[in-house]
Design a protein around this motif. Structure first.
Motif, PDB file in Angstrom:
ATOM      1  N   ASP A 102       0.823  -1.213   0.000  1.00  0.00           N
ATOM      2  CA  ASP A 102       0.000   0.000   0.000  1.00  0.00           C
ATOM      3  C   ASP A 102       0.859   1.266   0.000  1.00  0.00           C
ATOM      4  N   LYS A 117       3.749  -0.216   4.368  1.00  0.00           N
ATOM      5  CA  LYS A 117       2.463  -0.770   4.778  1.00  0.00           C
ATOM      6  C   LYS A 117       2.096  -1.849   3.775  1.00  0.00           C
ATOM      7  N   ASP A 149      -0.361  -5.199   2.649  1.00  0.00           N
ATOM      8  CA  ASP A 149      -1.621  -5.932   2.782  1.00  0.00           C
ATOM      9  C   ASP A 149      -1.344  -7.413   2.551  1.00  0.00           C
ATOM     10  N   ASP A 198      -5.789 -12.505   3.455  1.00  0.00           N
ATOM     11  CA  ASP A 198      -6.718 -12.535   4.593  1.00  0.00           C
ATOM     12  C   ASP A 198      -6.527 -13.773   5.459  1.00  0.00           C
ATOM     13  N   THR A 213      -1.376  -4.082   6.994  1.00  0.00           N
ATOM     14  CA  THR A 213      -2.498  -3.156   6.875  1.00  0.00           C
ATOM     15  C   THR A 213      -3.663  -3.839   6.187  1.00  0.00           C
ATOM     16  N   ARG A 214      -4.887  -3.383   6.463  1.00  0.00           N
ATOM     17  CA  ARG A 214      -6.063  -3.979   5.854  1.00  0.00           C
ATOM     18  C   ARG A 214      -6.231  -3.511   4.417  1.00  0.00           C
ATOM     19  N   SER A 215      -6.954  -4.305   3.644  1.00  0.00           N
ATOM     20  CA  SER A 215      -7.247  -3.938   2.260  1.00  0.00           C
ATOM     21  C   SER A 215      -8.093  -2.685   2.219  1.00  0.00           C
TER      22      SER A 215
END
Length: 337
Positions: free
Chosen positions: A250, A267, A269, A272, A305-307
């Motif tokens: 990211d 950062k 991603d 999941d 970090t999240r999507s």
């Protein structure tokens, strides 16, 4: 070339240049006092400034190479830029200031003693000695530019090793200054008019002013905190994005902590379904890949970090748009892109 070898090579280059400049400064001063030539005295000031610069650059290499400690966890690499900046300021004040002032004074009122032979001999010997010093600097520039897969010109423009850049520019300026001094002396000798000697002194001052400005700007940029080159940035991004558990990078930020020390922070991603153990393994693999490719990378920090919606497949964000970056900001690992 390993980091320690590159630093040792830089120290040798600085020492050779410093010894050459010291010997030349004494010879020029004696010839300038005998002849009364403004150009010769300006060249003496030029060599004195260069000698002092080499001392400061030696300090830059030694103090910047100190290992990290609790008060300075990222090491002392940036201190080398402080000393290199002071060296540029000294060249600006002592060298350029004296040469321009003395040249103007010569044009207005100075009378030459007419003793040209000593000046010609010193200029010829100085040219040979400066050529030897420059040859060593050129060899190092070529080796380093091949290591970073860049042209020598691009390496010099963007390198983070300001000691090598300073020696190369100062030795080049020294040779040009000797030619200017020789031309000024020759014209004054032929015409009997000291105007040419004074003009030569002023031109030498302008030459020193140009070199000092280039070096000062480069060191200020590195002190503020310059990123790696765009090419190296892309390669780091590709290495991180190629990790098995990584979906996307990211944000990727880098900083040159010293001539041979780079910080990487990103950062990232992760998939999941990636577990904590997977992320730890990916972080270890990222550091291994990056340091194998660029041994100068000393620190790698990854922040899971999240999507972000709609962010799939895009490249890592920069801190500002690439199109808005000044040209001198496109420097990086070793300065090349």
């Amino acid at each position: 070339m390993a980091e320690a070898e590159a630093r040792t090579e830089s120290v040798r280059t600085v020492v050779v240049a410093g010894a050459a400049n010291l010997a030349i400064a004494v010879a020029k001063l004696v010839a300038g006092l005998i002849s009364g030539s403004a150009a010769m005295l300006s060249e003496a000031a030029h060599s004195v400034a260069d000698t002092t610069t080499e001392v400061l650059l030696y300090l830059a290499l030694r103090r910047g190479a100190r290992p990290a400690d609790t008060r300075h966890p990222f090491g002392y690499g940036k201190e080398s830029y402080v000393w290199a900046f002071l060296a540029a300021l000294f060249t600006f004040v002592a060298g350029a200031g004296f040469a321009i002032t003395h040249g103007v004074t010569t044009i207005i009122m100075h009378e030459h003693t007419g003793a040209y032979l000593a000046s010609y001999l010193v200029l010829a010997v100085s040219f040979v000695i400066e050529s030897v010093s420059l040859t060593r600097a050129v060899r190092q520039v070529r080796r380093e530019s091949r290591r970073w897969r860049a042209s020598p010109r691009r390496y010099l423009r963007l390198t983070a090793d300001t000691t090598v850049k300073a020696v190369f520019l100062e030795d080049s300026a020294a040779l040009i200054g000797l030619l200017i001094a020789g031309a000024g002396l020759g014209l004054s000798h032929l015409t009997g008019d000291e105007l040419y000697d004074g003009i030569a002194s002023i031109l030498i001052g302008v030459l020193l002013l140009t070199v000092a400005t280039i070096l000062a700007r480069s060191n200020v940029s590195l002190l503020v905190g310059r990123a790696v080159s765009e090419r190296v940035h892309r390669e780091i991004e590709r290495e991180l994005a190629g990790l098995p558990t990584v979906d996307r990078v990211d944000t990727l930020m880098t900083m040159l902590l010293g001539p041979e020390d780079i910080l990487v922070a990103a950062k990232v991603d992760f998939h999941d379904d990636a577990t904590g153990a997977d992320i730890e393994a990916a972080a270890d693999e990222a550091e291994r890949r990056l340091t194998d490719r660029y041994p100068e990378i000393g620190y790698v920090f990854l922040d899971p970090t999240r999507s972000m919606p709609g962010a799939g497949g895009r490249r890592a964000r920069r801190t500002q748009d690439e199109g808005d970056r000044p040209a001198d900001q496109e420097a990086g690992a070793g300065g090349q892109s």
